[in-house]
Design an enzyme around this catalytic site. Sequence first.
Site, PDB file in Angstrom:
ATOM      1  N   PRO A 142       0.816  -1.153   0.167  1.00  0.00           N
ATOM      2  CA  PRO A 142      -0.059  -0.005   0.004  1.00  0.00           C
ATOM      3  C   PRO A 142       0.747   1.254   0.056  1.00  0.00           C
ATOM      4  O   PRO A 142       1.650   1.487   0.994  1.00  0.00           O
ATOM      5  CB  PRO A 142      -0.738  -0.090   1.381  1.00  0.00           C
ATOM      6  CG  PRO A 142      -0.590  -1.565   1.728  1.00  0.00           C
ATOM      7  CD  PRO A 142       0.657  -2.082   1.071  1.00  0.00           C
ATOM      8  N   GLU A 143       0.601   2.107  -1.026  1.00  0.00           N
ATOM      9  CA  GLU A 143       1.246   3.538  -0.935  1.00  0.00           C
ATOM     10  C   GLU A 143      -0.024   4.645  -1.026  1.00  0.00           C
ATOM     11  O   GLU A 143      -1.030   3.958  -0.576  1.00  0.00           O
ATOM     12  CB  GLU A 143       2.013   3.671  -2.315  1.00  0.00           C
ATOM     13  CG  GLU A 143       3.238   2.683  -2.430  1.00  0.00           C
ATOM     14  CD  GLU A 143       3.926   3.199  -3.388  1.00  0.00           C
ATOM     15  OE1 GLU A 143       4.048   4.298  -3.712  1.00  0.00           O
ATOM     16  OE2 GLU A 143       4.661   2.290  -4.018  1.00  0.00           O
TER      17      GLU A 143
END
Length: 265
Positions: A2-3
């Site tokens: 996840p960014e």
Amino acid sequence: MPELPEVETVVRGLQQTIVGETIIDLEVPWDKALNPDDAYDSLVGKTIQSVTRRAKFIIIKLETGALVVHLRMTGKLTPVFPEKWITVILHFQSGNALYFQDMRKFGRMIYTDDPADLLGHLGPEPLDEDFTAAIFLKMLSSKQRTIKPLLLDQTFLSGLGNIYVDEALFLAGIQPQSIASAVPAKNGVLLHQAIQSILSASIKAQGTTILNFSHGDNQSGTYQAALQVYGRKAQPCLICETPIEKIKLGQRGTHFCPKCQLNYN
DNA sequence: CGGCCATCCTGCACGC
DNA sequence: TGCGTGCAGGATGGCC
């Protein structure tokens, strides 16, 4: 992995599913993910007021205080019971639950009276109105650091991770080994634009899904189809057909086109 | 100040 | 087929 866009996607989902729920119990199968002694009394009996995002942090605001969550590499928050890798479960009065699932167990939850205490060190939000090209140029010009690790430094600019940094530097024509202060203003403006357009496009695509897990992966994004350099080692550059190079920089796998991206130092 | 390293974890790709 | 090795990486903290 996840960014910012992936976290934004998760937050939008949670806004629809857990706001208004009241926590009645807590289970912590992996107590490194959340200290149950600290958290139990602070969480149980409280109702969730809102779910928001700051950089890659998820802020679940309660009547008093907040639960701040970082998914790190493989963390997921889901109302659907996952078969494996559950680290924390919040049980709600309605009978629903929220599961923190995390294969690599890097993800963390922390209860805090004031989220600002945990988030104060973060640099600007890249999609914020206040984060202008002029301000970004000033930020770059004051740093003698290698640009890729600098962009990954959450105290400099928050929300970017390894994938989007490689992509943004490619779009801006800057080699990752470049020194920030040596990047010409023209390319600095391109980089600012690239960061914002990539993040916006990825949020629209509901993020990037590099790894597919066989269990409970019901919210895959589609931005991986738009990646230009990340994961394309030795494949032809989409602009000039030169093979994409992969090197190690600041302990991170780093992809770039040696011809389209120039080294400034 | 800047860079480098180890650490935390698990699954998977790779070489022999 | 199977086993061992190394790689993937977000953030932190320690060291030079």
